[in-house]
Design an enzyme around this catalytic site. Structure first.
Site, PDB file in Angstrom:
ATOM      1  N   CYS A 101       0.020  -8.053  -2.432  1.00  0.00           N
ATOM      2  CA  CYS A 101      -0.743  -7.595  -1.270  1.00  0.00           C
ATOM      3  C   CYS A 101      -2.209  -7.918  -1.473  1.00  0.00           C
ATOM      4  CB  CYS A 101      -0.548  -6.088  -1.099  1.00  0.00           C
ATOM      5  SG  CYS A 101      -1.423  -5.396   0.316  1.00  0.00           S
ATOM      6  N   HIS A 143       6.683  -5.301   5.102  1.00  0.00           N
ATOM      7  CA  HIS A 143       5.496  -5.029   4.285  1.00  0.00           C
ATOM      8  C   HIS A 143       4.284  -4.761   5.189  1.00  0.00           C
ATOM      9  CE1 HIS A 143       2.680  -6.004   0.781  1.00  0.00           C
ATOM     10  NE2 HIS A 143       1.887  -6.038   1.844  1.00  0.00           N
ATOM     11  N   GLU A 144       4.083  -5.642   6.182  1.00  0.00           N
ATOM     12  CA  GLU A 144       2.922  -5.489   7.073  1.00  0.00           C
ATOM     13  C   GLU A 144       3.078  -4.250   7.953  1.00  0.00           C
ATOM     14  OE1 GLU A 144       0.485  -7.124   6.291  1.00  0.00           O
ATOM     15  OE2 GLU A 144       1.470  -8.706   5.155  1.00  0.00           O
ATOM     16  N   HIS A 147       1.841  -1.090   6.479  1.00  0.00           N
ATOM     17  CA  HIS A 147       0.384  -0.897   6.539  1.00  0.00           C
ATOM     18  C   HIS A 147      -0.008  -0.124   7.801  1.00  0.00           C
ATOM     19  CE1 HIS A 147      -1.098  -3.074   3.070  1.00  0.00           C
ATOM     20  NE2 HIS A 147      -0.476  -4.194   3.399  1.00  0.00           N
TER      21      HIS A 147
HETATM   22 NI    NI Z   1      -0.188  -5.860   2.147  1.00  0.00          NI
END
Ligand code: NI
Length: 176
Positions: A101, A143-144, A147
């Site tokens: 990341c 993953h995004e 966030h």
């Molecule tokens: Ni990330």
């Protein structure tokens, strides 16, 4: 004019907030955020970026899978903006694989993610899109997406032994 913004680093409060829904993609703040998100991602070797990573707490992300030294096995795709995304898994199958990341430099870890997902989002033209994603691209999306909910991939690590340094990771992929 788009601006390359600094990437928020782990510890920054913005990475731990639930980002807000985008109401009007044509609002000047949103248009600025979108163009800065593209410019900021293009300035890195990342394969995805979420708005909170440029300190803009809005529910939007870009996926831009492409092969690189960081991700030699990534498929090539056009950078895709996803606004107010959601997803569901279309099978219970999960795979554990390496992630990194831009907000957590120098570290890699193995994280379980769904292999087959169906995503819904609004695209840059304001159209509703439904799309199936699998494998690496599905992983980048999840993953995004995390966030946007104030999560980072380290929160999903099952065992601290699955966390390694970037330099050891590069040795590992060089021998595979
Ligand atoms: Ni990330």
């Amino acid at each position: 004019m788009s601006e390359v913004r600094a990437i928020a680093q782990l510890g920054a409060e913005v990475l731990r907030l639930r980002a807000q829904e985008v109401q009007d993609i044509n609002a000047s703040e949103m248009q600025e955020t979108i163009s800065d998100l593209f410019a900021s991602l293009a300035s890195t070797n990342g394969v995805g970026l979420a708005a909170p990573q440029i300190s803009a707490s809005w529910r939007m992300l870009i996926i831009a899978s492409r092969p690189s030294a960081r991700y030699p096995y990534a498929p090539e795709m056009e950078p895709t903006l996803m606004i107010n995304p959601s997803f569901e898994c279309i099978s219970d199958v999960q795979e554990k694989d390496w992630e990194g990341c831009l907000s957590i430099p120098g570290i890699r870890a193995k994280v379980p993610r769904y292999t087959f997902i169906k995503v819904n989002y609004t695209n840059a033209q304001g159209e509703a899109v439904t799309q199936n994603l699998d494998g690496f691209v599905a992983r980048v999306f999840q993953h995004e997406y995390d966030h946007l909910d104030g999560l980072v991939y380290l929160d999903r690590v099952e065992n601290n032994k699955d966390i390694i340094s970037e330099s050891e990771f590069l040795k590992l992929i060089a021998t595979n």
